[in-house]
Design a protein around this motif. Structure first.
Motif, PDB file in Angstrom:
ATOM      1  N   ASP A 131       0.845  -1.202   0.000  1.00  0.00           N
ATOM      2  CA  ASP A 131       0.000   0.000   0.000  1.00  0.00           C
ATOM      3  C   ASP A 131       0.875   1.243   0.000  1.00  0.00           C
ATOM      4  O   ASP A 131       1.030   1.907   1.016  1.00  0.00           O
ATOM      5  CB  ASP A 131      -0.898  -0.002   1.242  1.00  0.00           C
ATOM      6  CG  ASP A 131      -1.924  -1.105   1.167  1.00  0.00           C
ATOM      7  OD1 ASP A 131      -1.648  -2.171   1.768  1.00  0.00           O
ATOM      8  OD2 ASP A 131      -2.952  -0.922   0.502  1.00  0.00           O
ATOM      9  N   ARG A 194     -11.176   6.747   6.461  1.00  0.00           N
ATOM     10  CA  ARG A 194     -10.366   6.675   5.231  1.00  0.00           C
ATOM     11  C   ARG A 194     -10.498   7.929   4.379  1.00  0.00           C
ATOM     12  O   ARG A 194     -10.027   7.957   3.239  1.00  0.00           O
ATOM     13  CB  ARG A 194     -10.742   5.424   4.430  1.00  0.00           C
ATOM     14  CG  ARG A 194     -10.674   4.148   5.241  1.00  0.00           C
ATOM     15  CD  ARG A 194     -10.606   2.901   4.416  1.00  0.00           C
ATOM     16  NE  ARG A 194      -9.268   2.726   3.849  1.00  0.00           N
ATOM     17  CZ  ARG A 194      -8.877   1.585   3.266  1.00  0.00           C
ATOM     18  NH1 ARG A 194      -9.715   0.574   3.124  1.00  0.00           N
ATOM     19  NH2 ARG A 194      -7.644   1.463   2.783  1.00  0.00           N
ATOM     20  N   LYS A 227      -8.945   1.449  -6.238  1.00  0.00           N
ATOM     21  CA  LYS A 227      -9.738   0.905  -5.135  1.00  0.00           C
ATOM     22  C   LYS A 227     -10.565   2.022  -4.533  1.00  0.00           C
ATOM     23  O   LYS A 227     -10.236   3.207  -4.705  1.00  0.00           O
ATOM     24  CB  LYS A 227      -8.811   0.245  -4.106  1.00  0.00           C
ATOM     25  CG  LYS A 227      -7.896   1.214  -3.345  1.00  0.00           C
ATOM     26  CD  LYS A 227      -6.941   0.449  -2.421  1.00  0.00           C
ATOM     27  CE  LYS A 227      -6.142   1.403  -1.540  1.00  0.00           C
ATOM     28  NZ  LYS A 227      -5.182   0.701  -0.666  1.00  0.00           N
ATOM     29  N   HIS A 228     -11.722   1.697  -3.832  1.00  0.00           N
ATOM     30  CA  HIS A 228     -12.252   0.349  -3.561  1.00  0.00           C
ATOM     31  C   HIS A 228     -13.613   0.259  -4.269  1.00  0.00           C
ATOM     32  O   HIS A 228     -14.561   0.938  -3.838  1.00  0.00           O
ATOM     33  CB  HIS A 228     -12.424   0.163  -2.070  1.00  0.00           C
ATOM     34  CG  HIS A 228     -11.187   0.416  -1.269  1.00  0.00           C
ATOM     35  ND1 HIS A 228     -10.726   1.679  -0.937  1.00  0.00           N
ATOM     36  CD2 HIS A 228     -10.283  -0.435  -0.732  1.00  0.00           C
ATOM     37  CE1 HIS A 228      -9.612   1.567  -0.222  1.00  0.00           C
ATOM     38  NE2 HIS A 228      -9.312   0.300  -0.085  1.00  0.00           N
ATOM     39  N   MET A 279      -9.524  -3.180  -7.188  1.00  0.00           N
ATOM     40  CA  MET A 279      -9.777  -3.871  -5.918  1.00  0.00           C
ATOM     41  C   MET A 279     -11.211  -3.625  -5.472  1.00  0.00           C
ATOM     42  O   MET A 279     -11.683  -2.486  -5.469  1.00  0.00           O
ATOM     43  CB  MET A 279      -8.815  -3.385  -4.829  1.00  0.00           C
ATOM     44  CG  MET A 279      -8.959  -4.160  -3.518  1.00  0.00           C
ATOM     45  SD  MET A 279      -7.961  -3.506  -2.176  1.00  0.00           S
ATOM     46  CE  MET A 279      -6.309  -3.850  -2.751  1.00  0.00           C
ATOM     47  N   ASP A 314     -10.510  -7.608  -1.471  1.00  0.00           N
ATOM     48  CA  ASP A 314      -9.759  -6.963  -0.398  1.00  0.00           C
ATOM     49  C   ASP A 314      -9.464  -7.989   0.702  1.00  0.00           C
ATOM     50  O   ASP A 314      -9.957  -9.119   0.670  1.00  0.00           O
ATOM     51  CB  ASP A 314     -10.586  -5.770   0.148  1.00  0.00           C
ATOM     52  CG  ASP A 314      -9.725  -4.774   0.895  1.00  0.00           C
ATOM     53  OD1 ASP A 314     -10.175  -3.644   1.100  1.00  0.00           O
ATOM     54  OD2 ASP A 314      -8.581  -5.137   1.264  1.00  0.00           O
ATOM     55  N   GLU A 509      -8.050   3.249   8.326  1.00  0.00           N
ATOM     56  CA  GLU A 509      -9.312   2.538   8.096  1.00  0.00           C
ATOM     57  C   GLU A 509     -10.324   2.837   9.200  1.00  0.00           C
ATOM     58  O   GLU A 509     -10.383   3.952   9.712  1.00  0.00           O
ATOM     59  CB  GLU A 509      -9.015   1.032   7.947  1.00  0.00           C
ATOM     60  CG  GLU A 509      -8.080   0.746   6.759  1.00  0.00           C
ATOM     61  CD  GLU A 509      -7.967  -0.718   6.429  1.00  0.00           C
ATOM     62  OE1 GLU A 509      -6.840  -1.200   6.231  1.00  0.00           O
ATOM     63  OE2 GLU A 509      -9.008  -1.393   6.332  1.00  0.00           O
TER      64      GLU A 509
END
Ligand code: GLC
Length: 592
Positions: A131, A194, A227-228, A279, A314, A509
């Motif tokens: 990441d 996030r 993503k996501h 993703m 994920d 997150e």
């Protein structure tokens, strides 16, 4: 033939030549290895589709299944399992560092895994993913750029491309060839932990900067991942399926028109720019887990948008479908997932998949389509043809040139929230005081996804703090005092200006989900302490999102949003004292 190669010998050969050596060493059938030397899939002059067709035609069912497994590196205890199970990809999750956490150790770790892959029958190279969302930030010593929200504030696509190109250089220098970035989520509710990983809430800006970010990665043969997918930025507060979170890993209930108007365009943009993987988010839409949505993964993403890369789930994402692991895998693969971020149990995955193929629960067509997409991405990224010698030198990591670009990004990301005509500050003020929890704290400047998944509070990484930058910017005649708490010795004369740098401690997150993002009581006390001993007060907020400052902002003379600037805190002083003009704009709404 000895397997212990000298440094220059190792770097001088292509992946295939190494594979031939490995094959001969490890497979009694020299004939088998010799036959493969001239196999079309090894011929870089052929088209990617021709090479994929040839390689796919040689693969067993087990080898195709292996390419669909994305495994966290610590789960591979015996590296010979990489060849035994034909594992196609490994990852370092946030903080998945080697010990010691040095660029050299990273490179040795990844090369060891690649050499293990070379010993597989067909020598298919591994994708190795990290990441690298604001620089190759897992690596101690890497250049740490502002998180994406700050880049959204800078709204400069060329800067983002240059930043991403440098990030890719620092990724490739460690032997890694895949980054789980850019985040192309369009954030709606800034209470989401996030928020800072997104370029903001303007869909067009997110599209524009995501494409720029991807071009930077591609320029260094590093594969990107959008993503996501899909609508993760629109999750509803309180919908999280994770009992520890509030909105992350939750549910989106917007209608399809809004999904298509706001959240799909950034994916369309990066697909048009040639992204090789998407993703799937930890998100459900109108009650259906994205990872089980054939409509969104296959009908929309692959058929309607023509996405030819591969869809990766994920972390544990497939498990969200059902407690029955084999049913979950079958459902996800048939919905359109091509690679499963397991991330641990590749043995069970392999046996579940083998059973599903043999029983017809997953068709050979679906298996071949998934393997084809993964192989096409590997060929397109150059994995089969890259000589290790082509990797940028390790000493580019954290170089002065790279840090200078990061400092430029910090300058451009600063946003003035309030100014009563005192900005920029004069460099030769006679007396300033500096205070605050984020004034002298590189960990708070950098936020999550920095060395550790949740980031590291304190000064554990190289870089310049905001305080360092201020000290270096002011005139040598200026008196400067610093106290993190704002407590200073009693005095009669008030300072010309008090600069208080406050904000959030690092998080990542759902750990960062916060129903009311605001300044801490500690920060408010510090501001109060400084206010009584200063003629003017400037507040600088280091945070991953807007904080509620409405009750206090009227008593402050100036307020600057600094977002999460990363390792080059000096960039803040550059604009604070006028060397560089303020140019940042809000990437999300900030209620004032
Ligand atoms: C995490 C995140 C995702 C990240 C992945 C690998 O759970 O949702 O953004 O790329 O796992 O670390």
């Amino acid at each position: 033939m000895s397997h212990s190669k000298t440094k220059n010998e190792r770097f001088g050969r292509s992946f295939f030549e190494d594979n031939l050596v490995a094959s001969v060493t490890h497979y009694p059938s020299f004939r088998n290895a010799a036959l493969l030397v001239n196999a079309p899939y090894r011929d870089a002059s052929l088209s990617i589709d021709a090479r994929v067709d040839d390689l796919l035609g040689r693969m067993t069912t087990k080898e195709k299944i292996g390419q669909m497994a994305l495994v966290e590196k610590n789960s591979v205890i015996d590296t010979s399992d990489i060849a035994r199970y034909g594992i196609g990809a490994l990852l370092s999750g946030g903080g998945g560092n080697p010990d010691p956490n040095t660029p050299e150790a990273w490179r040795e770790m990844v090369e060891n895994f690649q050499r293990a892959a070379q010993r597989s029958r067909l020598g298919i190279p591994l994708l190795y993913g990290v990441d690298a969302v604001h620089g190759n930030a897992n690596v101690l010593g890497a250049t740490i750029f502002p998180h994406a929200l700050g880049l959204g504030a800078a709204h400069n696509a060329d800067l983002v491309r240059r930043m991403s190109e440098i990030t890719a250089q620092e990724i490739a220098a460690t032997g890694v060839n895949w980054s789980f970035s850019p985040t192309v989520d369009v954030v709606d509710d800034v209470r989401w932990g996030r928020t800072y990983e997104t370029f903001g809430s303007d869909s067009a800006l997110v599209s524009n900067l995501s494409v720029a970010y991807l071009k930077g990665l591609q320029s260094q043969s590093v594969m990107g991942t959008a993503k996501h997918y899909l609508g993760t930025g629109a999750m509803a507060w309180g919908s999280s399926t994770n009992p520890s979170f509030r909105i992350d890993q939750g549910a989106t209930f917007i209608d399809e028109a809004a999904m298509r108007a706001i959240h799909l365009p950034p994916f369309v943009a990066v697909i048009d720019a040639g992204i090789q993987s998407v993703m799937v988010g930890h998100v459900s839409w109108n009650g259906v887990e994205l990872v089980a949505s054939h409509y969104l993964l296959t009908d929309v993403l692959k058929r309607e948008l023509g996405f030819e890369g591969f869809v990766v789930s994920d972390w544990n994402g497939v498990d969200e479908i059902s407690n029955d692991a084999s049913l979950a895998v079958v459902t996800a693969i048939n919905a359109g997932v091509d690679m499963v971020m397991l991330p641990f149990d590749y043995k069970t995955f392999t046996s579940d998949m083998k059973y599903a193929i043999d029983s017809g629960a997953i068709s050979h067509n679906r298996l071949n389509d998934a393997a084809r997409r993964i192989l096409r991405a590997k060929f397109s990224t150059g994995l089969f043809d890259t000589k290790l010698i082509d990797s940028p030198a390790i000493n580019t990591i954290g170089s002065a040139e790279h840090r200078a670009v990061a400092r430029e990004a910090v300058q451009q990301s600063m946003v003035i929230l309030k100014d009563t005509n005192i900005l920029p500050l004069n460099k030769n003020l006679s007396h300033i005081v500096v205070a605050g929890s984020s004034a002298n704290n590189l960990g708070r400047q950098s936020g999550g996804w920095t060395v550790e998944w949740q980031g590291i509070d304190g000064n554990w990484i190289p870089g310049t703090t905001i305080l360092d930058g201020i000290k270096n910017a002011i005139d040598e005649q200026t008196t400067i005092e610093y106290s993190d708490t704002g407590f200073f010795s009693p005095r009669n004369e008030r300072a010309d200006v008090g600069i208080v740098i406050v904000g959030e401690s690092p998080y990542a997150e759902g750990v960062g989900d916060n129903e009311h993002p605001e300044l801490s009581a500690e920060d408010l006390r510090t501001i109060a302490n400084v206010k009584v001993i200063s003629k003017k007060i400037v507040i600088i907020i280091v945070s991953g999102r807007p904080l509620d400052i409405r009750p206090y902002v009227d008593t402050w003379d100036a307020v600057i949003a600094a977002w999460l600037p990363g390792s080059e805190g000096a960039g803040i002083a550059d604009v604070l004292f006028g060397d560089v003009p303020f140019s940042g704009t809000l990437p999300v709404e900030w209620g004032m």
